[in-house]
Motif scaffolding. Sequence first.
Motif, PDB file in Angstrom:
ATOM      1  N   LEU A 187       0.840  -1.192   0.000  1.00  0.00           N
ATOM      2  CA  LEU A 187       0.000   0.000   0.000  1.00  0.00           C
ATOM      3  C   LEU A 187       0.878   1.246   0.000  1.00  0.00           C
ATOM      4  N   THR A 188       0.232   2.384  -0.204  1.00  0.00           N
ATOM      5  CA  THR A 188       0.935   3.651  -0.090  1.00  0.00           C
ATOM      6  C   THR A 188       0.754   4.209   1.320  1.00  0.00           C
ATOM      7  N   VAL A 189       1.628   5.131   1.680  1.00  0.00           N
ATOM      8  CA  VAL A 189       1.545   5.737   3.015  1.00  0.00           C
ATOM      9  C   VAL A 189       0.240   6.506   3.166  1.00  0.00           C
ATOM     10  N   ASP A 190      -0.189   7.202   2.114  1.00  0.00           N
ATOM     11  CA  ASP A 190      -1.450   7.950   2.180  1.00  0.00           C
ATOM     12  C   ASP A 190      -2.639   7.015   2.378  1.00  0.00           C
ATOM     13  N   LYS A 191      -2.603   5.837   1.728  1.00  0.00           N
ATOM     14  CA  LYS A 191      -3.705   4.885   1.865  1.00  0.00           C
ATOM     15  C   LYS A 191      -3.811   4.383   3.303  1.00  0.00           C
ATOM     16  N   VAL A 192      -2.666   4.013   3.911  1.00  0.00           N
ATOM     17  CA  VAL A 192      -2.687   3.541   5.303  1.00  0.00           C
ATOM     18  C   VAL A 192      -3.137   4.660   6.237  1.00  0.00           C
ATOM     19  N   ARG A 193      -2.694   5.890   5.951  1.00  0.00           N
ATOM     20  CA  ARG A 193      -3.088   7.020   6.795  1.00  0.00           C
ATOM     21  C   ARG A 193      -4.594   7.276   6.705  1.00  0.00           C
ATOM     22  N   LYS A 194      -5.173   7.148   5.490  1.00  0.00           N
ATOM     23  CA  LYS A 194      -6.612   7.361   5.333  1.00  0.00           C
ATOM     24  C   LYS A 194      -7.418   6.238   5.982  1.00  0.00           C
ATOM     25  N   LEU A 195      -6.930   4.981   5.855  1.00  0.00           N
ATOM     26  CA  LEU A 195      -7.660   3.868   6.459  1.00  0.00           C
ATOM     27  C   LEU A 195      -7.738   4.001   7.979  1.00  0.00           C
ATOM     28  N   ASN A 196      -6.685   4.555   8.580  1.00  0.00           N
ATOM     29  CA  ASN A 196      -6.638   4.666  10.039  1.00  0.00           C
ATOM     30  C   ASN A 196      -6.899   6.085  10.547  1.00  0.00           C
ATOM     31  N   LYS A 197      -7.187   7.033   9.618  1.00  0.00           N
ATOM     32  CA  LYS A 197      -7.498   8.419   9.980  1.00  0.00           C
ATOM     33  C   LYS A 197      -6.386   9.031  10.833  1.00  0.00           C
ATOM     34  N   LEU A 198      -5.155   8.879  10.351  1.00  0.00           N
ATOM     35  CA  LEU A 198      -4.001   9.407  11.075  1.00  0.00           C
ATOM     36  C   LEU A 198      -3.715  10.829  10.601  1.00  0.00           C
ATOM     37  N   PRO A 199      -3.430  11.754  11.516  1.00  0.00           N
ATOM     38  CA  PRO A 199      -3.121  13.126  11.094  1.00  0.00           C
ATOM     39  C   PRO A 199      -1.735  13.260  10.480  1.00  0.00           C
ATOM     40  N   ASP A 200      -0.812  12.354  10.870  1.00  0.00           N
ATOM     41  CA  ASP A 200       0.550  12.415  10.350  1.00  0.00           C
ATOM     42  C   ASP A 200       1.108  10.999  10.281  1.00  0.00           C
ATOM     43  N   ASP A 201       2.424  10.888  10.065  1.00  0.00           N
ATOM     44  CA  ASP A 201       3.070   9.582   9.919  1.00  0.00           C
ATOM     45  C   ASP A 201       3.573   9.016  11.243  1.00  0.00           C
ATOM     46  N   ILE A 202       3.237   9.615  12.351  1.00  0.00           N
ATOM     47  CA  ILE A 202       3.744   9.164  13.651  1.00  0.00           C
ATOM     48  C   ILE A 202       2.856   8.034  14.173  1.00  0.00           C
ATOM     49  N   ILE A 203       3.483   6.907  14.510  1.00  0.00           N
ATOM     50  CA  ILE A 203       2.774   5.762  15.077  1.00  0.00           C
ATOM     51  C   ILE A 203       3.510   5.305  16.327  1.00  0.00           C
ATOM     52  N   GLU A 204       2.818   4.518  17.166  1.00  0.00           N
ATOM     53  CA  GLU A 204       3.383   4.055  18.423  1.00  0.00           C
ATOM     54  C   GLU A 204       3.485   2.537  18.422  1.00  0.00           C
ATOM     55  N   VAL A 205       4.392   2.030  19.258  1.00  0.00           N
ATOM     56  CA  VAL A 205       4.554   0.581  19.405  1.00  0.00           C
ATOM     57  C   VAL A 205       3.302   0.004  20.052  1.00  0.00           C
ATOM     58  N   GLY A 206       2.769  -1.067  19.483  1.00  0.00           N
ATOM     59  CA  GLY A 206       1.551  -1.685  19.985  1.00  0.00           C
ATOM     60  C   GLY A 206       0.289  -1.132  19.365  1.00  0.00           C
ATOM     61  N   GLN A 207       0.412  -0.075  18.563  1.00  0.00           N
ATOM     62  CA  GLN A 207      -0.766   0.508  17.921  1.00  0.00           C
ATOM     63  C   GLN A 207      -1.273  -0.424  16.832  1.00  0.00           C
ATOM     64  N   LYS A 208      -2.599  -0.555  16.741  1.00  0.00           N
ATOM     65  CA  LYS A 208      -3.217  -1.425  15.744  1.00  0.00           C
ATOM     66  C   LYS A 208      -3.611  -0.590  14.534  1.00  0.00           C
ATOM     67  N   LEU A 209      -3.175  -1.046  13.375  1.00  0.00           N
ATOM     68  CA  LEU A 209      -3.440  -0.336  12.128  1.00  0.00           C
ATOM     69  C   LEU A 209      -4.206  -1.236  11.176  1.00  0.00           C
ATOM     70  N   ILE A 210      -5.161  -0.649  10.469  1.00  0.00           N
ATOM     71  CA  ILE A 210      -5.890  -1.377   9.424  1.00  0.00           C
ATOM     72  C   ILE A 210      -5.078  -1.278   8.134  1.00  0.00           C
ATOM     73  N   VAL A 211      -4.741  -2.430   7.581  1.00  0.00           N
ATOM     74  CA  VAL A 211      -3.912  -2.451   6.373  1.00  0.00           C
ATOM     75  C   VAL A 211      -4.616  -3.146   5.216  1.00  0.00           C
ATOM     76  N   GLY A 212      -5.930  -3.323   5.305  1.00  0.00           N
ATOM     77  CA  GLY A 212      -6.666  -3.945   4.214  1.00  0.00           C
ATOM     78  C   GLY A 212      -7.842  -4.734   4.737  1.00  0.00           C
ATOM     79  N   GLN A 213      -8.461  -5.496   3.861  1.00  0.00           N
ATOM     80  CA  GLN A 213      -9.605  -6.328   4.212  1.00  0.00           C
ATOM     81  C   GLN A 213      -9.403  -7.725   3.662  1.00  0.00           C
ATOM     82  N   GLU A 214      -9.894  -8.704   4.408  1.00  0.00           N
ATOM     83  CA  GLU A 214      -9.753 -10.095   3.980  1.00  0.00           C
ATOM     84  C   GLU A 214     -10.763 -10.427   2.890  1.00  0.00           C
TER      85      GLU A 214
END
Length: 214
Positions: A187-214
């Motif tokens: 995926l692209t960084v913008d796609k992951v950011r939109k899926l998870n509604k992130l304001p920027d590229d900063i993420i934390e350890v243990g954070q759960k991110l949506i990276v697609g659908q089964e």
Amino acid sequence: MKEENCVTKSISRSTYRVVTIVCGMLLLSGCVMAEKYEAEKARSLNFQRLLAQEEKRTGELDNEAKRGKKELMEFEARNRELTAQVQAIREQMARVQEEAEAMKESALLERKAKADMKRQVTPTRKAQPSESISDTVDLSASALGIAPEVPAVPEPTEPLMGSMRSPIIHVVKPGETLYRISRKYGLTVDKVRKLNKLPDDIIEVGQKLIVGQE
């Protein structure tokens, strides 16, 4: 006697004629042989001339072949040099790209560390006012004899089975960045950011991110 003389004369005349004929034939055959010899000699000279021309042409062709072979070797050497230069440029571009990615990841990690520091500093500053407000609320509620209201937690609505596809969740591990995670799942960084509604590229350890659908 006269008859003998006549016979001898006739014999001598016939002999003379035969000799004359033989000499003429020999002379004619000699002329023919001379003409044949001259013709064969001319043919031999012509053949030698043609052979010399062919040898000269063969030498010229050999020289041209040698020049062509030399030029081909020069072209091959030049091609090898150009191939080596192109390979070196590709390796240099790959190194530059790796350095750029490393710099980008280090910048993201630095921004993440700064954001973590800000998040750790801001709660300590706002802790005391919140505690005082809660104390006043508890005191007022206890003074009036009314139990404090607890906000109702809405029950989660269970989605219908089969109506929606379950999302693919990725748990952030130490050292991972949004760029690496997006590349891992194609995926692209913008796609992951939109899926998870992130304001920027900063993420934390243990954070759960949506990276697609089964």
